[in-house]
Design an enzyme around this catalytic site. Structure first.
Site, PDB file in Angstrom:
ATOM      1  N   GLU A 148       6.187  -9.618  31.130  1.00  0.00           N
ATOM      2  CA  GLU A 148       7.035 -10.794  31.372  1.00  0.00           C
ATOM      3  C   GLU A 148       6.996 -11.704  30.143  1.00  0.00           C
ATOM      4  O   GLU A 148       5.921 -11.903  29.546  1.00  0.00           O
ATOM      5  CB  GLU A 148       6.498 -11.561  32.592  1.00  0.00           C
ATOM      6  CG  GLU A 148       7.162 -12.888  32.872  1.00  0.00           C
ATOM      7  CD  GLU A 148       6.396 -13.739  33.893  1.00  0.00           C
ATOM      8  OE1 GLU A 148       5.169 -13.603  34.002  1.00  0.00           O
ATOM      9  OE2 GLU A 148       7.069 -14.533  34.588  1.00  0.00           O
ATOM     10  N   LYS A 188      14.486 -13.734  37.382  1.00  0.00           N
ATOM     11  CA  LYS A 188      13.418 -14.044  38.343  1.00  0.00           C
ATOM     12  C   LYS A 188      13.877 -15.028  39.412  1.00  0.00           C
ATOM     13  O   LYS A 188      14.402 -16.108  39.098  1.00  0.00           O
ATOM     14  CB  LYS A 188      12.220 -14.613  37.591  1.00  0.00           C
ATOM     15  CG  LYS A 188      10.956 -14.810  38.417  1.00  0.00           C
ATOM     16  CD  LYS A 188       9.814 -15.221  37.485  1.00  0.00           C
ATOM     17  CE  LYS A 188       8.498 -15.395  38.202  1.00  0.00           C
ATOM     18  NZ  LYS A 188       7.418 -15.760  37.234  1.00  0.00           N
ATOM     19  N   CYS A 233       6.636 -10.825  38.037  1.00  0.00           N
ATOM     20  CA  CYS A 233       5.457 -11.626  38.297  1.00  0.00           C
ATOM     21  C   CYS A 233       5.307 -12.168  39.718  1.00  0.00           C
ATOM     22  O   CYS A 233       5.014 -11.397  40.625  1.00  0.00           O
ATOM     23  CB  CYS A 233       5.377 -12.761  37.274  1.00  0.00           C
ATOM     24  SG  CYS A 233       3.700 -13.359  37.125  1.00  0.00           S
TER      25      CYS A 233
HETATM   26  N1  ING Z   1       2.468 -16.332  37.349  1.00  0.00           N
HETATM   27  C1  ING Z   1       1.639 -16.368  38.488  1.00  0.00           C
HETATM   28  C2  ING Z   1       1.746 -15.122  39.367  1.00  0.00           C
HETATM   29  O1  ING Z   1       2.411 -15.105  40.378  1.00  0.00           O
HETATM   30  C3  ING Z   1       0.703 -17.622  40.356  1.00  0.00           C
HETATM   31  C4  ING Z   1       1.782 -17.613  39.286  1.00  0.00           C
HETATM   32  C5  ING Z   1      -0.640 -17.437  40.035  1.00  0.00           C
HETATM   33  C6  ING Z   1       1.046 -17.825  41.664  1.00  0.00           C
HETATM   34  C7  ING Z   1      -1.616 -17.439  41.022  1.00  0.00           C
HETATM   35  C8  ING Z   1       0.075 -17.827  42.665  1.00  0.00           C
HETATM   36  C9  ING Z   1      -1.247 -17.647  42.341  1.00  0.00           C
HETATM   37  O2  ING Z   1       1.075 -14.182  39.028  1.00  0.00           O
HETATM   38  C10 ING Z   1       3.811 -16.160  37.213  1.00  0.00           C
HETATM   39  N2  ING Z   1       4.296 -16.179  35.943  1.00  0.00           N
HETATM   40  O3  ING Z   1       4.570 -16.022  38.163  1.00  0.00           O
END
Ligand code: ING
Length: 303
Positions: free
Chosen positions: A47, A127, A172
């Protein structure tokens, strides 16, 4: 019968703010060439692969923000990646920040493209599930400002006929939502490709920090098994601009088994021969949607 597609998951280590697009493309080219040498049909990059993951810090100057976005794909630097892919006959999936103009309006998307062996863009995804906040969060060790920098993707969840099968894309945070995999599976996805930038701590829920790696694999393994699809998850790993991110890039079979996983937090390619017909075996038995789903009992969840 087997329909084998050889997949490379090209994990990326940190990308610093100081690194130019040209420097990053050289790293991508190295992984693409390694993938070719190891027999890959398709190499999956992460990503927002072309820059540091800038949603982790706050910027106000529109020109500075837009400097992290691509207003054309391929652009001057990324053209080298397309040219090499065509020369080698290897497809790829690339995540990047997309600056688009739609109906006279500037739009900013967190985007992923699927590129075939002739270096043609055959699929594009923007996204949909944007995590984090639309404003600076005082007191947080790092920011997650995807709602501030990006528009919600407006292309939907889509699947394309490519590489001998049905390929879907997501990005992601999408991987944490069961609806993502189901939306793609209902369109016949046999393989789902995604990149991720996932910090190993979450300032909004520090009690879950020790489970970052577990939740990463849980979501992708469950998504793969419950939707009869291969899932390829590719990290931007390591400490990037002060934010420590998980690795665990992996290739997961429709059985839910991890068939290959990165061991480092750096640039690392893992390769697996993926039989797309394994997806079919599960779809025709335990997860035969037509025979076994009871949509009428699912309330508002599904169409
Ligand atoms: N990063 C994280 C992911 O979903 C996140 C955001 C981290 C959400 C931890 C919840 C818990 O892996 C991205 N870029 O979406």
């Amino acid at each position: 019968m087997s329909r084998i597609v050889t997949i490379g998951a090209a994990q990326f280590g940190p990308v610093s703010r100081a690194e130019s697009r040209g420097d990053v493309v050289l790293r991508l080219l190295g992984l693409l060439r390694e993938g070719h040498a190891r027999g890959c049909d398709l190499v999956v990059f992460t990503e927002v692969a072309l820059t540091a993951f800038f949603p982790h810090w706050y910027m106000e100057d529109p020109a500075e923000i837009d400097s992290y976005f691509e207003n054309e794909m391929p652009g001057r630097e990324t053209q080298l990646l397309f040219d090499e892919a065509k020369k080698l006959g290897v497809g790829f999936c690339l995540g990047y920040a997309e600056l688009a103009e739609e109906e006279g309006q500037k739009r900013h998307f967190n985007t992923s493209i699927l590129v075939n062996k002739r270096a043609e863009i055959v699929g594009k995804y923007r996204k949909i599930h944007l995590p984090g906040y639309d404003a600076f969060q005082p007191g947080h060790a790092y920011q997650n400002l995807e709602k501030y920098y990006f528009d919600v993707g407006n292309l939907g969840f889509r699947v394309w006929d490519a590489f001998g099968g049905r390929i879907g894309l997501c990005i992601c945070y999408d991987r944490r939502w069961p609806e993502t995999y189901r939306s793609l599976a209902l369109q016949g996805a046999e393989m789902i490709l995604l990149g991720y930038n996932t910090p190993d701590s979450n300032p909004a829920n520090p009690g879950s920090n020790h489970l970052a790696n577990f939740h990463n694999l849980l979501t992708m393994q469950a998504g793969a098994y419950q939707n009869c699809a291969w899932v390829v998850g590719v990290a931007k790993a390591g400490v990037e601009e002060g934010v420590s991110q998980i690795g665990q890039s992996c290739i997961i079979a429709p059985s839910g088994e991890i068939v290959a996983m990165c061991a480092s937090l750096e640039d690392e390619l893992i390769v697996a021969q993926c039989d797309l017909d394994q997806a079919k075996a599960y779809r025709e038995t335990v997860f035969n949607f037509e025979e076994n789903r009871r949509v009428e009992y699912y309330g508002k969840l599904v169409e």
